[in-house]
Motif scaffolding. Sequence first.
Motif, short mmCIF file in Angstrom:
data_model
loop_
_atom_site.label_atom_id
_atom_site.label_comp_id
_atom_site.label_asym_id
_atom_site.label_seq_id
_atom_site.Cartn_x
_atom_site.Cartn_y
_atom_site.Cartn_z
N ARG A 246 0.81 -1.22 0.00
CA ARG A 246 0.00 0.00 0.00
C ARG A 246 0.84 1.27 0.00
O ARG A 246 0.38 2.33 -0.43
CB ARG A 246 -0.93 -0.01 1.22
N ARG A 247 2.04 1.21 0.50
CA ARG A 247 2.88 2.41 0.61
C ARG A 247 4.27 2.09 0.07
O ARG A 247 5.14 1.64 0.81
CB ARG A 247 2.95 2.88 2.06
N ARG A 248 4.46 2.35 -1.20
CA ARG A 248 5.70 1.95 -1.86
C ARG A 248 6.92 2.67 -1.28
O ARG A 248 7.97 2.07 -1.08
CB ARG A 248 5.62 2.22 -3.36
N GLU A 364 0.37 -7.69 -5.41
CA GLU A 364 -0.35 -7.80 -4.15
C GLU A 364 0.32 -8.78 -3.19
O GLU A 364 -0.01 -8.81 -2.01
CB GLU A 364 -1.79 -8.24 -4.40
#
Length: 467
Positions: A246-248, A364
């Motif tokens: 979700r937060r690269r 994912e």
Amino acid sequence: MINPRTLAAGALLAALTAVLALTIRKDGYFTDPAGLTWWYAACWALFAAAALAVRKAPVRQAVLLIVAGSVAVAATGLLAPPRTSTDSYRYAWDGRVQAAGISPYDHAPADPALVGLRDGWLFPTGTGCTGPDRAPVPGPAGEAHCTRINRPQVHTIYPPVAEGYFLLVHTLSPDGGRHKALQTGGALLSLATTAALLLVLRRRGDPRRAAYWAWCPLVPIEAVNNAHADVLGALLAVVGLGVLVRRRIAGGALLGAAIVTKLLPAVVLPGALSGVRRVRDAAAVLLPAAAVVALSYLPYVLASDSSVLGFLGGYMEEEGYDDPSAGNRFALLRLVLPDGWAPGAAVLVLLAVTVRVIWRGDPEHPWSGALLVTGTALLLLTPGYSWYALLLVALVALDGRWEWLAVAVAGAAKYVGVYMGVKPDGLGTTVYAVAAGVVLAGCVLRRGQARQPRGAPSGLGSLIGRS
């Protein structure tokens, strides 16, 4: 009411904990390596049975059992001084040197300039210098002087995040803590890794897979008893991959921290780029990772007169990575290729796997690609140090493909068997070849399971599913 399958898993876990305690208390690495190997085998067999049993237990009960088991299993590593490795003594020394305001990269432990930091624990004298794990060092005439630190004539090899961890442990340790401080740190980090796995798997997988890490014999032996810093790298890699979905940027920064803990976690980067098609998405991972690496090294570069790479180049040469014929590196490739071709072939194979993971990987589930690249790298390099597989075990727990644990077993068998009197090269090649066969068999069975019509009985393939 407690489910019968939970009770069965609990009974196997209790047996595993008891055997681990006896194994760690057995001081047989030099004196009885064959006997110690059998104890290791018993631990791994009980672990396999317990991990399989808990996968059939109700999830809520299984999670509670995994947490309790993680505490019990980790605690067994505290029952004795380091048994099969002296690396943690270097950690303790590096922490002490930094606390004195000196860069750990500037002096080897045997350097007379640091004689004022020596004590009787790390630097015994006289009769304290007997034993296979003591190295002689210069000292006043008339008495033997030695150290528990391996390779005392060379500078440290550890990256800056690891060095920061060593300093933190030294700062928080009570006087006379000796080996217990780093072992306690290893136990806490291993428990934190279990917690991180459960958090990630609660949303994206089966939390019962966390048992692959929490109860694995490699954890109490290498992360706790031998206190290897690899456990910190594994923790950062697990958290980094979990956050990355979700937060690269944050995930990339955490992976950078993992890399400057033990370098090996760099192999998870292809997994972090799984399915990436745009340059900016790749940059969102790679640039924060590179920034953390650079910023971590910067203070040590400014404070050091010597190279912050330390003994890294000498270590690579010592381990035979530049000359495969001098050691057991690239053992599986050398079965079919000339020795001189093996390093190049390893690079090509790893590059092909990396490209496949980046192009076809699942964004994912970045840990799936990370596991494939990490496991492939270990099979290609056939390392002789079992703690290198701690990262692999954590990735197996995330992904669920338990057949890759065979690579960890191979590393442990090669390491503990080095003093058994058998030819080390032959032993290493054999155990890694068996591990490769197990991985290949698992892959074939999974493909067969995936091709079955929905609702068809899956037979043995059902035992190796991810969830």
